[in-house]
Write an enzyme that holds these catalytic residues in place. Structure first.
Site, PDB file in Angstrom:
ATOM      1  N   ASP A  48      58.612 -23.568 -54.958  1.00  0.00           N
ATOM      2  CA  ASP A  48      58.951 -24.516 -53.882  1.00  0.00           C
ATOM      3  C   ASP A  48      58.830 -26.006 -54.224  1.00  0.00           C
ATOM      4  O   ASP A  48      57.829 -26.430 -54.807  1.00  0.00           O
ATOM      5  CB  ASP A  48      58.022 -24.317 -52.680  1.00  0.00           C
ATOM      6  CG  ASP A  48      57.755 -22.877 -52.340  1.00  0.00           C
ATOM      7  OD1 ASP A  48      58.383 -22.000 -52.928  1.00  0.00           O
ATOM      8  OD2 ASP A  48      56.894 -22.648 -51.487  1.00  0.00           O
TER       9      ASP A  48
ATOM     10  N   GLU B 105      57.781 -19.075 -43.873  1.00  0.00           N
ATOM     11  CA  GLU B 105      57.044 -19.968 -44.763  1.00  0.00           C
ATOM     12  C   GLU B 105      57.702 -21.347 -44.763  1.00  0.00           C
ATOM     13  O   GLU B 105      58.856 -21.499 -44.358  1.00  0.00           O
ATOM     14  CB  GLU B 105      57.059 -19.418 -46.202  1.00  0.00           C
ATOM     15  CG  GLU B 105      56.445 -18.034 -46.334  1.00  0.00           C
ATOM     16  CD  GLU B 105      56.499 -17.479 -47.763  1.00  0.00           C
ATOM     17  OE1 GLU B 105      55.510 -16.902 -48.194  1.00  0.00           O
ATOM     18  OE2 GLU B 105      57.532 -17.611 -48.432  1.00  0.00           O
TER      19      GLU B 105
HETATM   20  C1  FRU Z   1      57.006 -19.788 -50.671  1.00  0.00           C
HETATM   21  C2  FRU Z   1      55.535 -19.618 -50.958  1.00  0.00           C
HETATM   22  C3  FRU Z   1      54.721 -20.458 -50.005  1.00  0.00           C
HETATM   23  C4  FRU Z   1      53.448 -20.687 -50.771  1.00  0.00           C
HETATM   24  C5  FRU Z   1      53.950 -20.815 -52.184  1.00  0.00           C
HETATM   25  C6  FRU Z   1      52.997 -20.324 -53.222  1.00  0.00           C
HETATM   26  O1  FRU Z   1      57.851 -19.562 -51.752  1.00  0.00           O
HETATM   27  O2  FRU Z   1      55.173 -18.247 -50.861  1.00  0.00           O
HETATM   28  O3  FRU Z   1      54.523 -19.871 -48.743  1.00  0.00           O
HETATM   29  O4  FRU Z   1      52.774 -21.819 -50.342  1.00  0.00           O
HETATM   30  O5  FRU Z   1      55.155 -20.073 -52.251  1.00  0.00           O
HETATM   31  O6  FRU Z   1      53.459 -20.603 -54.506  1.00  0.00           O
END
Ligand code: FRU
Length: 518
Positions: free
Chosen positions: A22, A222
């Site tokens: 992300d 998310e």
């Molecule tokens: C989304 C996620 C988020 C988390 C991150 C961990 O892709 O699962 O929810 O903060 O990746 O790397």
């Protein structure tokens, strides 16, 4: 520095090496665009989650920086804490009291994930597996960061959701001008709920409302974002857009990750969805920001002008992200996209267009442009080729039009990624079944992706951004986009035009895009 490894994107951000997911902490500050991101400093699969960092002056040329928040340097010991996704603001009014009073602190909010039971330096004890919200600050314009000594600032979800302590993440913070306070939106992924908090100082937060479930709930929620945009450019009609990732439960294929949004209003404390933007979760309906397989965890910039929104998104899918055939890096970001809100087919829709600064990578006249009054059924190889291109194709329907489109990265008429329009269903599509040399890495990778695209005046427009391992297709005014990775054979650089039925007034322009690494 130039990057020439196989599949290395030429104008999409990638770290030199290792795993990325992300985008985090997008902030425009002092004339610089910061891009932080989920990063594994020591491996090319997910793990040791830290915040990597890159800076750009123009959203086009990026320079990788030292790791901003490293799990190896966590306050309670190496790897005692992972730095999950979050966001950043500039604390111009010095509300936090962090740092010294002369330099404006940047403040980041992120999720602390504690893999094991731990006692923090401030004597708080944390259960292994906890996800909690923390903050860090920087007084050198985003280069180095210090964790706030009182972390985590939100150790647990609020009542009655305390049992969600293992799934509580991805804070998005911003300044709410009218309310004169900070806002944090944070997700309870398993419950499909977003919690809203407010604060006067970025360190103490009050839970004020919640939203959800609504629309797509086939996986976890998310990475929320919440921001205002004028509808149809009218400053007198400001709407708020709530955007979030859903994984799995996207529409590209069973198991895919995707990004959805809901349009509504926000009074500084509570988000209220417009009736025509929120659906009963059992209806299976959702507003998708992109209809392709590789568009997840979209994030938007803080710190831009009023009502200016630019998004950068992870161009991958959790279904196969960790095994895509790239080395020594894994994962790229989409190009920065400008987001606007317009009424399309009677409904407020989020439109995405490539950020205009991309123009700076295009020099000289088009490689190829051509106009045909009509194109009969058949296919031809065009006298142009390339691997890094910006292609615009416009056309309208003839009498018996069924399909019209292009093959890119083709080898004669064989192989390649097919990008086109289906007049019978009024959908644009990307077919990557034969896109890749290396598609055997996952049975979920091949596929055909469709997005609705209607035309008011009969003209259909597709803009295709091609890079060494991706296509991003923008339909119409940007109301539909399809983003997909491809892993073609190096030798396949051809472009073909195909038509099934008659298509009229077909225009194509093929422009070359130069590398952003040079
Ligand atoms: C989304 C996620 C988020 C988390 C991150 C961990 O892709 O699962 O929810 O903060 O990746 O790397």
């Amino acid at each position: 520095q130039s990057y020439t490894e196989r599949y290395r994107p030429q104008y999409h951000y990638t770290p030199a090496k290792n795993w990325m997911n992300d985008p985090n902490g997008l902030i425009y500050h002092n004339g610089q665009y910061h891009l932080y991101y989920q990063y594994n400093p020591s491996g090319d699969v997910w793990g040791n989650m830290s915040w990597g960092h890159a800076i750009s002056n123009d959203l086009t040329y990026w320079e990788e920086q030292q790791v901003a928040l490293s799990a190896f340097d966590a306050p309670a010991g190496p790897l005692s804490e992972f730095y999950f996704s979050g966001s950043a603001v500039s604390d111009d009014i010095h509300s936090s009291g962090l740092g010294n009073s002369t330099r404006t602190p940047l403040v980041a909010a992120y999720t602390s994930y504690y893999p094991n039971d731990v006692t923090l330096p401030n004597n708080q004890t944390v259960r292994g597996g906890t996800q909690a919200q923390s903050i860090a600050y920087s007084t050198d314009d985003g280069l180095t960061w210090t964790e706030y000594a009182g972390n985590p600032v939100l150790p647990l979800p609020p009542s009655p959701y305390e049992d969600q302590w293992r799934d509580f993440r991805d804070p998005f913070i911003f300044w709410h001008e009218q309310g004169h306070h900070w806002v944090m939106v944070v997700s309870l992924p398993q419950l499909h709920k977003l919690l809203i908090y407010t604060s006067k100082n970025l360190t103490q937060w009050e839970h004020v409302s919640e939203f959800g479930p609504a629309n797509a709930v086939g996986g976890v929620w998310e990475c929320p974002n919440l921001f205002p945009l004028p509808l149809d450019g009218k400053k007198s009609n400001i709407k708020w857009v709530l955007m979030m990732g859903i994984n799995p439960g996207g529409l590209a294929f069973t198991g895919s990750s995707a990004t959805q949004y809901i349009v509504g209003s926000f009074d500084g404390k509570t988000f209220t969805a417009d009736a025509d933007s929120a659906y009963d979760p059992s209806s299976g309906k959702a507003n998708w920001l992109d209809y392709g397989p590789d568009y997840y965890a979209a994030a938007t910039y803080n710190g831009l002008g009023n009502f200016e929104r630019v998004a950068i998104t992870w161009m991958n899918d959790w279904a196969y992200a960790t095994i895509i055939p790239t080395f020594p890096w894994r994962s790229a970001m989409t190009i920065p996209r400008k987001l606007t809100l317009e009424k399309i087919d009677g409904q407020p829709r989020l439109l995405s267009t490539p950020h205009s600064n991309l123009q700076s990578l295009k020099h000289g006249p088009p490689l190829y442009s051509k106009h045909w009054d009509s194109i009969p059924t058949g296919s031809v190889t065009l006298p142009v080729s390339g691997k890094v291109l910006d292609i615009t194709l416009t056309f309208s329907s003839g009498k018996s039009s069924k399909h019209l489109g292009l093959g890119v990265r083709t080898n004669g008429m064989n192989n390649g990624t097919i990008i086109g329009y289906d007049f019978t269903t009024t959908q644009m599509f990307v077919n990557r079944n034969a896109s890749s040399d290396a598609s055997s890495f996952s049975s979920l990778f091949p596929g055909v992706y469709y997005a609705p695209l209607h035309s008011k005046d009969g003209t259909i427009k597709l803009r295709i951004l091609l890079d060494w391992s991706s296509v991003e297709v923008f339909g119409g005014r940007g109301e539909s986009t399809i983003t997909a990775q491809i892993f073609p054979s190096d030798a396949n650089t051809g472009i073909s035009l195909f038509s099934n039925g008659d298509a009229k007034d077909v225009r194509i322009k093929v422009e070359s895009v130069s590398s952003a690494w040079d």
